[in-house]
Design a protein around this motif. Sequence first.
Motif, PDB file in Angstrom:
ATOM      1  N   ALA A   1       1.007  -1.360   0.091  1.00  0.00           N
ATOM      2  CA  ALA A   1       0.196   0.072   0.071  1.00  0.00           C
ATOM      3  C   ALA A   1       0.936   1.351   0.190  1.00  0.00           C
ATOM      4  N   ALA A   2       2.001   1.443   0.648  1.00  0.00           N
ATOM      5  CA  ALA A   2       2.921   2.389   0.924  1.00  0.00           C
ATOM      6  C   ALA A   2       3.562   2.681  -0.351  1.00  0.00           C
ATOM      7  N   SER A   3       3.939   1.717  -1.194  1.00  0.00           N
ATOM      8  CA  SER A   3       4.526   1.868  -2.395  1.00  0.00           C
ATOM      9  C   SER A   3       3.592   2.287  -3.402  1.00  0.00           C
ATOM     10  N   LEU A   4       2.343   1.736  -3.446  1.00  0.00           N
ATOM     11  CA  LEU A   4       1.441   2.316  -4.390  1.00  0.00           C
ATOM     12  C   LEU A   4       0.981   3.670  -4.038  1.00  0.00           C
ATOM     13  N   VAL A   5       0.959   3.957  -2.800  1.00  0.00           N
ATOM     14  CA  VAL A   5       0.433   5.328  -2.396  1.00  0.00           C
ATOM     15  C   VAL A   5       1.514   6.454  -2.884  1.00  0.00           C
TER      16      VAL A   5
END
Length: 177
Positions: free
Chosen positions: A52-56
């Motif tokens: 999630a952090a890398s996508l955001v």
Amino acid sequence: MSDDDQRDQTPAEPAARPAAAAGPQPEPIKFFGTTWVNHDGTYALRRVGMAAASLVTAMAAAMLLRLSYEGLEIGNVGPFLSISVVVLFAIASSIAFAKTWDSFKRRPAPSSDEAALKGLKTIGFIGSLIAYFLRCFAEAPGERLRRAEYERATAEFARRRSTRTGNPAARRPKRKK
């Protein structure tokens, strides 16, 4: 207390060192530590969180690049420069994606061109973030590589330990008949 009394109380031998762990130790993965070995603790939560952090972060970076592109359009720099910027970021992102994805499968050779591509990978950081995001669906990024190395080292250690039959210096010499 006199000096003689203090000398009597100090141990003659140095303090015992902590015993080293037997066998090879797993290499920690950034953000995952060694939870990847047994998939214990917060491993699954970390994988979801890192995906999630890398996508955001990739989406925020893409939005930032879009704002920069719109700044170029407002600045009326011309179509050549605008198209060049888009093509540059697309190529850099695809190279960064490919190199990052490849780094999860094998370690780069020391004499490879990784240092030369460092600037290009920095420009195409969105590709690296997307590769990290996609890899988090299957495993922790780099887990397969480290697991193979760890299992190979553990098997080698077990093979070396099992062939030992004792202290060779303590054996009696063979008698000649």
